[in-house]
Write a protein that holds these residues in place. Structure first.
Motif, PDB file in Angstrom:
ATOM      1  N   MET A 172      34.521  25.374 -44.798  1.00 54.16           N
ATOM      2  CA  MET A 172      35.438  26.070 -45.280  1.00 54.16           C
ATOM      3  C   MET A 172      36.554  25.294 -45.850  1.00 54.16           C
ATOM      4  SD  MET A 172      35.709  29.483 -42.763  1.00 54.16           S
ATOM      5  CE  MET A 172      35.433  28.332 -41.097  1.00 54.16           C
ATOM      6  N   GLN A 227      38.055  30.977 -47.579  1.00 50.23           N
ATOM      7  CA  GLN A 227      38.214  31.839 -46.407  1.00 50.23           C
ATOM      8  C   GLN A 227      37.591  32.868 -46.480  1.00 50.23           C
ATOM      9  OE1 GLN A 227      41.467  30.182 -47.385  1.00 50.23           O
ATOM     10  NE2 GLN A 227      40.679  28.718 -46.333  1.00 50.23           N
ATOM     11  N   VAL A 237      34.000  33.101 -44.083  1.00 49.47           N
ATOM     12  CA  VAL A 237      34.181  32.801 -42.597  1.00 49.47           C
ATOM     13  C   VAL A 237      33.068  33.106 -41.906  1.00 49.47           C
ATOM     14  CG1 VAL A 237      35.448  32.880 -40.634  1.00 49.47           C
ATOM     15  CG2 VAL A 237      36.756  32.625 -42.802  1.00 49.47           C
TER      16      VAL A 237
END
Length: 485
Positions: A398, A404, A407
């Motif tokens: 990431m 993000q 995730v």
């Protein structure tokens, strides 16, 4: 005339100055920590730039003829194996197992052998030489080794020689190293807890965060705010696209675990025969590995050489210059050949490159899923399968892509990959290497003569001898310590 009693303000000031925060030994430790973090960041930046230059030199050599590595790479691999047979033996491999070993063995002489400044300098120099001849290795593991060595040397230089205190400095140095190598501060902290220490202790947290933050500020000031693979705008919509999580997790995990099993070289079975051959003829074996790498390089049109950074970035970004569909497996074989040679170098960057190649392959079977998202999943899943550290792998993936939105899918793929990898490699690869190192040290220590001792009454430690962290087998039946050549 009687003295006036001290005022209440003076009493409060004295109480404040007497607080532990102002204690001289605490400030001495903080200064050592801050200076060490700056040095590690500068060393990581220098190492990164030198690695790019070294590989660029190899590419210039390669431009004069694709046949040149057939001669150059085996010769230099053999020389590297010969050079690291003696006092530089600790420079072999990635360096992360050596750091883990020193966290478990509090012997001063063992730590000095693994984390001395000559070892750190040799690690960097020999890794750069390896990249100059096209070795399929990374610099991140060596940077962890160098960071731990710098912190340990500074701690000893300024009187922090208590074993527990030294362990904290070693851990902080390793965390600063991985954070500076990838420009991933959060990954540095997670890596130290999940991979190096294997546990979380409150007293470690302040050292870790301070070292990583200072190292990150130095890296940010010199290199700027960048993502290792550039910013990747990718997401995985709910629905059929999530089949990519299952496929990348299982395939990446199985191949990652297989790679880990191959480089560990089992003590029994066919891989044990390969290990025994390497132990008997390390120089010729390394030269043979160099020849295999050169042949793979010719077959892949030169894409398997080096860290794999350019190829992985091209695949992640969907660039026109991305390698062909066979890159993932070809790079995996090149990584095995390079690691079997026993030369200095890590596996982080090459593993990310293999994972990107596998993700590229899997994306062809999932037209309904965004290709960039599948590549990102393949990269993180394969890394989790190789290292056995799913949380670190997820955070690194990431942070490397500044993404993000992925995730949850990335974490799910990494957990699946770790479970699949355990079929081949139940113990994470770095920890397995480190456990062998610890067991060999304890066996040699038990076999050492009981006569003599140091000033504390402890028995003198035996010479390091061969260890299965670098060679196979390491005196499985005969516990007599073997001398290094």
């Amino acid at each position: 005339m009687s003295e006036l009693p001290p005022t209440s303000s003076n009493t409060r000031l004295q109480a404040l100055l007497g607080h532990d925060f102002f204690a001289p030994h605490h400030w001495k430790r903080r200064l050592v920590l801050w200076v060490g973090a700056v040095l590690v960041a500068l060393a990581a930046i220098l190492f990164a730039k030198a690695s790019v230059w070294s590989y660029g030199l190899f590419l210039r050599i390669l431009s004069h003829g694709s046949w040149i590595p057939l001669i150059m790479t085996p010769v230099v691999f053999g020389l590297l194996a010969w050079v690291t047979e003696g006092r530089l033996r600790a420079t072999r491999g990635s360096g992360i197992p050596q750091v883990i070993g020193t966290l478990h063995i509090e012997s001063e002489s063992f730590r000095a052998r693994m984390l001395s400044l000559p070892i750190a300098a040799g690690k960097m120099a020999l890794t750069l030489i390896s990249l100059t001849v096209g070795a399929s290795i990374g610099r991140e593991g060596p940077t962890v080794h160098v960071g731990a060595a710098l912190f340990y040397s500074m701690a000893r230089r300024f009187g922090f020689d208590d074993p527990k205190a030294a362990s904290r400095f070693i851990l902080a140095g390793g965390a600063a190293g991985i954070a500076a190598a990838f420009n991933t501060p959060l990954a540095g902290v997670v890596f130290a807890i999940e991979e190096l220490a294997g546990t979380f202790e409150h007293r470690f947290s302040g050292l870790l965060l301070t070292a990583v933050i200072i190292g990150g500020v130095v890296s940010l000031g010199i290199m700027g705010n960048y993502s290792y693979f550039g910013e990747v705008q990718a997401s995985l919509p709910l629905g059929h696209a999530w089949l990519a999580v299952l496929l990348t997790g299982v395939i990446g995990g199985l191949l990652g675990g297989l790679f880990a099993r191959l480089i560990l070289l089992s003590r029994q079975g066919p891989l044990a025969l390969i290990g025994a051959l390497r132990a008997r003829r390390p120089v010729w074996f390394a030269a043979g590995c160099g020849l295999v790498l050169a042949l793979l390089g010719m077959a892949s049109h030169g894409t398997v050489y080096g860290t794999g950074y350019d190829q992985a970035r091209a695949i992640v970004q969907g660039a026109a210059s991305m390698p062909d569909q066979g890159f993932g497996i070809e790079k995996l074989l090149a990584n095995v050949a390079s690691y079997w040679a026993g030369i200095p170098g890590g596996i982080f960057s090459p593993a990310l490159a293999v994972g990107a190649g596998l993700g590229q392959n899997i994306a062809h079977f999932l037209p309904g899923a965004p290709a960039a998202a599948v590549v990102l999943l393949g990269m993180s899943a394969y890394l989790a399968g190789v290292t056995g550290a799913p949380l670190t792998s997820a955070v690194i993936a990431m942070e490397l892509t500044n993404n993000q939105d992925m995730v949850i899918p990335i974490m799910a793929a990494c957990l699946l990959a770790r479970a699949a990898a355990s079929l081949f490699c139940p113990v994470p690869v770095y920890r397995d290497f480190a456990e062998r190192m610890v067991q060999d040290f304890e066996r040699l220590q038990a076999a050492a003569p009981s006569a003599g001792g140091d000033q504390d009454g402890a028995p003198d430690e035996p010479p390091p001898g061969r260890t299965s962290a670098f060679d196979e087998p390491a005196a499985a039946a005969d516990t007599r310590p073997t001398q290094q050549s």
